[in-house]
Design a protein around this motif. Structure first.
Motif, PDB file in Angstrom:
ATOM      1  N   GLN A 248      23.533 -14.720  32.575  1.00 56.50           N
ATOM      2  CA  GLN A 248      24.253 -15.990  32.664  1.00 56.50           C
ATOM      3  C   GLN A 248      24.683 -16.271  34.101  1.00 56.50           C
ATOM      4  OE1 GLN A 248      23.778 -17.773  29.619  1.00 56.50           O
ATOM      5  NE2 GLN A 248      25.975 -18.106  29.456  1.00 56.50           N
ATOM      6  N   PHE A 249      25.193 -15.245  34.774  1.00 57.88           N
ATOM      7  CA  PHE A 249      25.617 -15.388  36.170  1.00 57.88           C
ATOM      8  C   PHE A 249      24.470 -15.917  37.025  1.00 57.88           C
ATOM      9  CE2 PHE A 249      25.888 -13.748  40.464  1.00 57.88           C
ATOM     10  CZ  PHE A 249      27.209 -13.939  40.825  1.00 57.88           C
ATOM     11  N   VAL A 250      23.302 -15.292  36.893  1.00 61.15           N
ATOM     12  CA  VAL A 250      22.164 -15.657  37.726  1.00 61.15           C
ATOM     13  C   VAL A 250      21.625 -17.033  37.366  1.00 61.15           C
ATOM     14  CG1 VAL A 250      19.813 -15.018  38.382  1.00 61.15           C
ATOM     15  CG2 VAL A 250      21.555 -13.243  38.131  1.00 61.15           C
ATOM     16  N   SER A 251      21.437 -17.283  36.069  1.00 57.79           N
ATOM     17  CA  SER A 251      20.773 -18.519  35.656  1.00 57.79           C
ATOM     18  C   SER A 251      21.615 -19.752  35.955  1.00 57.79           C
ATOM     19  CB  SER A 251      20.417 -18.458  34.167  1.00 57.79           C
ATOM     20  OG  SER A 251      21.561 -18.307  33.358  1.00 57.79           O
ATOM     21  N   PHE A 252      22.925 -19.659  35.822  1.00 58.85           N
ATOM     22  CA  PHE A 252      23.754 -20.830  36.104  1.00 58.85           C
ATOM     23  C   PHE A 252      23.940 -21.031  37.605  1.00 58.85           C
ATOM     24  CE2 PHE A 252      24.378 -20.711  31.664  1.00 58.85           C
ATOM     25  CZ  PHE A 252      24.817 -21.972  31.289  1.00 58.85           C
ATOM     26  N   ALA A 253      23.894 -19.957  38.379  1.00 54.00           N
ATOM     27  CA  ALA A 253      23.847 -20.123  39.833  1.00 54.00           C
ATOM     28  C   ALA A 253      22.578 -20.875  40.224  1.00 54.00           C
ATOM     29  CB  ALA A 253      23.904 -18.753  40.520  1.00 54.00           C
ATOM     30  N   ASP A 254      21.459 -20.532  39.547  1.00 52.21           N
ATOM     31  CA  ASP A 254      20.206 -21.253  39.785  1.00 52.21           C
ATOM     32  C   ASP A 254      20.363 -22.743  39.518  1.00 52.21           C
ATOM     33  OD1 ASP A 254      19.139 -18.797  40.242  1.00 52.21           O
ATOM     34  OD2 ASP A 254      17.968 -18.694  38.393  1.00 52.21           O
ATOM     35  N   ARG A 255      21.040 -23.071  38.444  1.00 59.53           N
ATOM     36  CA  ARG A 255      21.139 -24.476  38.041  1.00 59.53           C
ATOM     37  C   ARG A 255      21.858 -25.314  39.092  1.00 59.53           C
ATOM     38  NH1 ARG A 255      23.878 -25.826  32.369  1.00 59.53           N
ATOM     39  NH2 ARG A 255      25.752 -26.060  33.615  1.00 59.53           N
ATOM     40  N   ILE A 256      22.856 -24.726  39.745  1.00 66.76           N
ATOM     41  CA  ILE A 256      23.571 -25.462  40.786  1.00 66.76           C
ATOM     42  C   ILE A 256      22.676 -25.681  42.002  1.00 66.76           C
ATOM     43  CG2 ILE A 256      25.435 -25.256  42.475  1.00 66.76           C
ATOM     44  CD1 ILE A 256      26.310 -26.274  39.784  1.00 66.76           C
ATOM     45  N   VAL A 257      21.929 -24.652  42.385  1.00 66.51           N
ATOM     46  CA  VAL A 257      21.025 -24.806  43.525  1.00 66.51           C
ATOM     47  C   VAL A 257      19.998 -25.896  43.235  1.00 66.51           C
ATOM     48  CG1 VAL A 257      19.268 -23.671  44.925  1.00 66.51           C
ATOM     49  CG2 VAL A 257      21.335 -22.434  44.306  1.00 66.51           C
ATOM     50  N   LEU A 258      19.432 -25.867  42.031  1.00 70.20           N
ATOM     51  CA  LEU A 258      18.409 -26.853  41.670  1.00 70.20           C
ATOM     52  C   LEU A 258      19.008 -28.238  41.489  1.00 70.20           C
ATOM     53  CD1 LEU A 258      15.479 -27.458  40.901  1.00 70.20           C
ATOM     54  CD2 LEU A 258      16.006 -26.756  38.565  1.00 70.20           C
ATOM     55  N   GLY A 259      20.122 -28.340  40.768  1.00 68.21           N
ATOM     56  CA  GLY A 259      20.660 -29.643  40.428  1.00 68.21           C
ATOM     57  C   GLY A 259      21.441 -30.309  41.542  1.00 68.21           C
ATOM     58  N   PHE A 261      22.021 -28.867  45.316  1.00 70.46           N
ATOM     59  CA  PHE A 261      21.523 -28.778  46.692  1.00 70.46           C
ATOM     60  C   PHE A 261      20.070 -29.244  46.808  1.00 70.46           C
ATOM     61  CE2 PHE A 261      24.983 -25.599  46.643  1.00 70.46           C
ATOM     62  CZ  PHE A 261      25.807 -26.208  47.587  1.00 70.46           C
ATOM     63  N   PHE A 262      19.256 -28.995  45.800  1.00 78.26           N
ATOM     64  CA  PHE A 262      17.886 -29.497  45.811  1.00 78.26           C
ATOM     65  C   PHE A 262      17.887 -31.022  45.788  1.00 78.26           C
ATOM     66  CE2 PHE A 262      13.597 -29.655  43.496  1.00 78.26           C
ATOM     67  CZ  PHE A 262      12.888 -29.475  44.673  1.00 78.26           C
ATOM     68  N   SER A 263      18.724 -31.603  44.938  1.00 73.96           N
ATOM     69  CA  SER A 263      18.827 -33.057  44.860  1.00 73.96           C
ATOM     70  C   SER A 263      19.327 -33.642  46.180  1.00 73.96           C
ATOM     71  CB  SER A 263      19.768 -33.451  43.718  1.00 73.96           C
ATOM     72  OG  SER A 263      20.038 -34.828  43.725  1.00 73.96           O
ATOM     73  N   ALA A 264      20.378 -33.027  46.759  1.00 71.53           N
ATOM     74  CA  ALA A 264      20.916 -33.531  48.027  1.00 71.53           C
ATOM     75  C   ALA A 264      19.880 -33.445  49.141  1.00 71.53           C
ATOM     76  CB  ALA A 264      22.167 -32.739  48.408  1.00 71.53           C
ATOM     77  N   ARG A 265      19.146 -32.351  49.175  1.00 73.84           N
ATOM     78  CA  ARG A 265      18.128 -32.181  50.216  1.00 73.84           C
ATOM     79  C   ARG A 265      17.035 -33.245  50.105  1.00 73.84           C
ATOM     80  NH1 ARG A 265      14.364 -26.777  50.865  1.00 73.84           N
ATOM     81  NH2 ARG A 265      13.506 -27.234  52.939  1.00 73.84           N
ATOM     82  N   VAL A 400      23.685 -23.615  58.371  1.00 78.04           N
ATOM     83  CA  VAL A 400      22.530 -22.749  58.605  1.00 78.04           C
ATOM     84  C   VAL A 400      21.225 -23.511  58.437  1.00 78.04           C
ATOM     85  CG1 VAL A 400      21.336 -20.636  57.895  1.00 78.04           C
ATOM     86  CG2 VAL A 400      23.846 -20.735  57.886  1.00 78.04           C
ATOM     87  N   GLY A 401      21.077 -24.200  57.325  1.00 80.74           N
ATOM     88  CA  GLY A 401      19.848 -24.934  57.076  1.00 80.74           C
ATOM     89  C   GLY A 401      19.794 -25.414  55.646  1.00 80.74           C
ATOM     90  N   LYS A 402      18.999 -26.451  55.390  1.00 83.86           N
ATOM     91  CA  LYS A 402      18.941 -27.048  54.054  1.00 83.86           C
ATOM     92  C   LYS A 402      18.347 -26.103  53.022  1.00 83.86           C
ATOM     93  CE  LYS A 402      20.406 -30.815  55.998  1.00 83.86           C
ATOM     94  NZ  LYS A 402      21.837 -31.122  55.969  1.00 83.86           N
ATOM     95  N   GLY A 403      17.550 -25.132  53.458  1.00 81.73           N
ATOM     96  CA  GLY A 403      16.967 -24.180  52.514  1.00 81.73           C
ATOM     97  C   GLY A 403      17.800 -22.934  52.318  1.00 81.73           C
ATOM     98  N   ALA A 404      18.905 -22.794  53.060  1.00 84.61           N
ATOM     99  CA  ALA A 404      19.708 -21.572  52.998  1.00 84.61           C
ATOM    100  C   ALA A 404      20.300 -21.289  51.625  1.00 84.61           C
ATOM    101  CB  ALA A 404      20.821 -21.633  54.054  1.00 84.61           C
ATOM    102  N   PRO A 405      20.805 -22.279  50.862  1.00 83.57           N
ATOM    103  CA  PRO A 405      21.336 -21.955  49.526  1.00 83.57           C
ATOM    104  C   PRO A 405      20.291 -21.337  48.607  1.00 83.57           C
ATOM    105  CG  PRO A 405      22.077 -24.126  50.213  1.00 83.57           C
ATOM    106  CD  PRO A 405      21.045 -23.694  51.207  1.00 83.57           C
ATOM    107  N   PHE A 406      19.015 -21.685  48.799  1.00 86.82           N
ATOM    108  CA  PHE A 406      17.959 -21.103  47.977  1.00 86.82           C
ATOM    109  C   PHE A 406      17.799 -19.613  48.283  1.00 86.82           C
ATOM    110  CE2 PHE A 406      17.032 -25.551  47.957  1.00 86.82           C
ATOM    111  CZ  PHE A 406      16.362 -25.814  46.782  1.00 86.82           C
ATOM    112  N   VAL A 407      17.709 -19.277  49.562  1.00 85.78           N
ATOM    113  CA  VAL A 407      17.395 -17.911  49.959  1.00 85.78           C
ATOM    114  C   VAL A 407      18.607 -17.004  49.863  1.00 85.78           C
ATOM    115  CG1 VAL A 407      16.588 -16.459  51.848  1.00 85.78           C
ATOM    116  CG2 VAL A 407      15.554 -18.696  51.474  1.00 85.78           C
TER     117      VAL A 407
END
Length: 448
Positions: A248-259, A261-265, A400-407
């Motif tokens: 749950q910790f990992v998958s919901f962290a994923d959802r924020i990055v996708l929903g 920061f990905f959208s904002a980028r 740092v950069g627009k891709g930093a939250p992903f990595v």
């Protein structure tokens, strides 16, 4: 009595006391729940541009602040909502959550400053805690264990479809209204009003179609604090519950990055290329929808896999897919280029598989008497994952950069999860159980 024990919803064998109407209502609620949560993450960058005119170099920190503050509220409320559902039933809590979301959608477009937007987000997060906890709890209640993976897979399909259509349809409403001469602020207000109406409709559907009462015998007789303590004891007695909470910790962290920061980028890149705010929001729907569609197509297949293999191994596989996808997402230079398509597919596969695996293992391992409280604890872990991502992601995004939250965020969560999974994986395999069950004594909660 035997007929009630053998009820089915298509190929899904239902738990005693549940009807096909209850199952159909739940799937509709799951469709709207994730659709609305995905949409609110997607529309926040639009509000920053249209309503607040926040500079691009500060939007990451504002989005991080919103997400972090939201999850503080959810962290405080998700376990009490789970325990409350054990006491008064799932139906009133789920319906209440949708009514609260509707009120939040009406308030969002009224914000004109960051503090006002933050207040709206905090208000909205109360409803998020309620519907998020019930989404997982009702899913655990409804099927028999032999159909659990299949129902989780079908639910994942409905969730992915809901997220896809919410972003694809509602996400493009502002552009359509703006093309008719409406200003961006009013276009956003009408779009969010439509979302509020969908929430009110779903609240009514939940009230009429979900099962009345509660499957928990303990919940009718013991106070909320005892329910929460018993939920913690169940997790302490069974390490597979902690494994599911880590998923749950990992998958919901994923959802924020996708929903978020990905959208904002995507939207910021499109605006920098000369598009209007409404046009940028519309363009940003394409990679997001690609990720969602790939996830929903994979959901049922992964659900069937969970019913035919060790569910702990499947959880490790889910995190491996998610890790590859998010590392790749951080390395893409132009998110509007064709190179984003295969990355978006991996992002969708990773997110949905991790969520499905966590929900299946939780439903398998949580004792029925305290299932709502156990799912409340899992919701706390989900909130911690989102807090982790938003606390660091917004700063990394701007500095740092627009891709930093992903990595960065995904890398730390991924390697942490893999380290813990190895211990439980060995234990699960040595039991010889096809689904990764512990021995019966290990699943019994100890009272505190």
């Amino acid at each position: 009595m035997s007929s009630s024990l053998d009820r089915r919803f298509g190929p899904i064998h239902l738990a005693p006391g549940y009807t096909p109407m209850n199952a159909a209502t739940y799937l509709f609620a799951a469709f709207i729940t994730i659709g609305m949560l995905a949409f609110v993450s997607f529309i926040q960058p639009y509000l920053l541009n249209a309503n607040l005119q926040i500079p691009e170099n500060a939007q990451g920190r504002v989005l991080g602040l919103l997400g972090f503050s939201n999850e503080i509220v959810s962290l405080l409320l998700v376990a009490p909502f789970g325990a409350l559902a054990d006491k008064i039933g799932r139906r009133p809590v789920y319906a209440f959550g949708f009514v609260w979301l509707a009120a939040g959608f009406f308030l969002y477009p009224l914000a004109r400053t960051v503090p006002q937007l933050l207040a709206c987000a905090l208000f909205f997060s109360v409803g998020v805690a309620a519907v998020g906890t019930m989404l997982a709890t009702v899913l655990a209640d409804t099927p028999k264990d032999k159909s659990r993976g299949l129902l989780v897979g079908i639910t994942g399909f409905c969730q992915g479809l809901g997220a896809t259509l919410a972003v694809l349809v509602l996400g493009r409403v502002p552009q359509r209204l703006a093309s008719g001469g409406m200003d961006a602020v009013m276009a956003g207000r009408i779009t969010l009003g439509i979302a509020a109406g969908l929430c009110l409709l779903t609240a009514l559907v939940c009230w009429l179609g979900l099962r009345r009462g509660t499957p928990s015998h303990l919940g009718k007789h013991e106070p909320l604090l005892v329910l929460l303590r018993t939920g913690v004891a169940a997790a302490r007695a069974n390490p597979k519950i902690w494994f599911a909470c880590l998923l749950q910790f990992v998958s919901f962290a994923d959802r924020i990055v996708l929903g978020t920061f990905f959208s904002a980028r995507l939207q910021q890149t499109a605006i920098a290329q000369g598009l209007s705010i409404a046009e940028a929001a519309s363009l940003a729907t394409k990679p997001y929808v690609t990720a969602s569609v790939s996830g929903l197509l994979f959901a049922i297949l992964f659900g069937l896999l969970l019913d035919r293999t060790n569910r702990i191994i499947a959880g490790v596989l889910a995190m491996a897919i998610a890790g590859i996808g998010y590392f790749a997402g951080g390395l893409v230079g132009d998110p509007t280029s064709p190179a984003i398509i295969p990355v978006a597919i991996l992002l969708g596969l990773g997110q949905i598989s991790a969520i499905i695996a966590s929900q299946t293992v939780l439903g398998q391992e949580a004792p029925i008497e305290v299932r709502g409280a156990v799912f409340g604890l899992a919701g706390i872990c989900a909130s911690l994952g989102i807090l982790f991502t938003t606390a660091f992601g917004g700063w990394f995004y701007d500095s740092v950069g627009k891709g930093a939250p992903f990595v960065t965020g995904k890398g730390l969560a991924f390697f942490s999860a893999r380290a813990r999974c190895g211990q439980w994986l060995l234990s699960s395999i040595t039991t010889g159980d096809h689904h990764g069950h512990d021995h019966p004594r290990a699943t019994q909660p100890r009272r505190l």
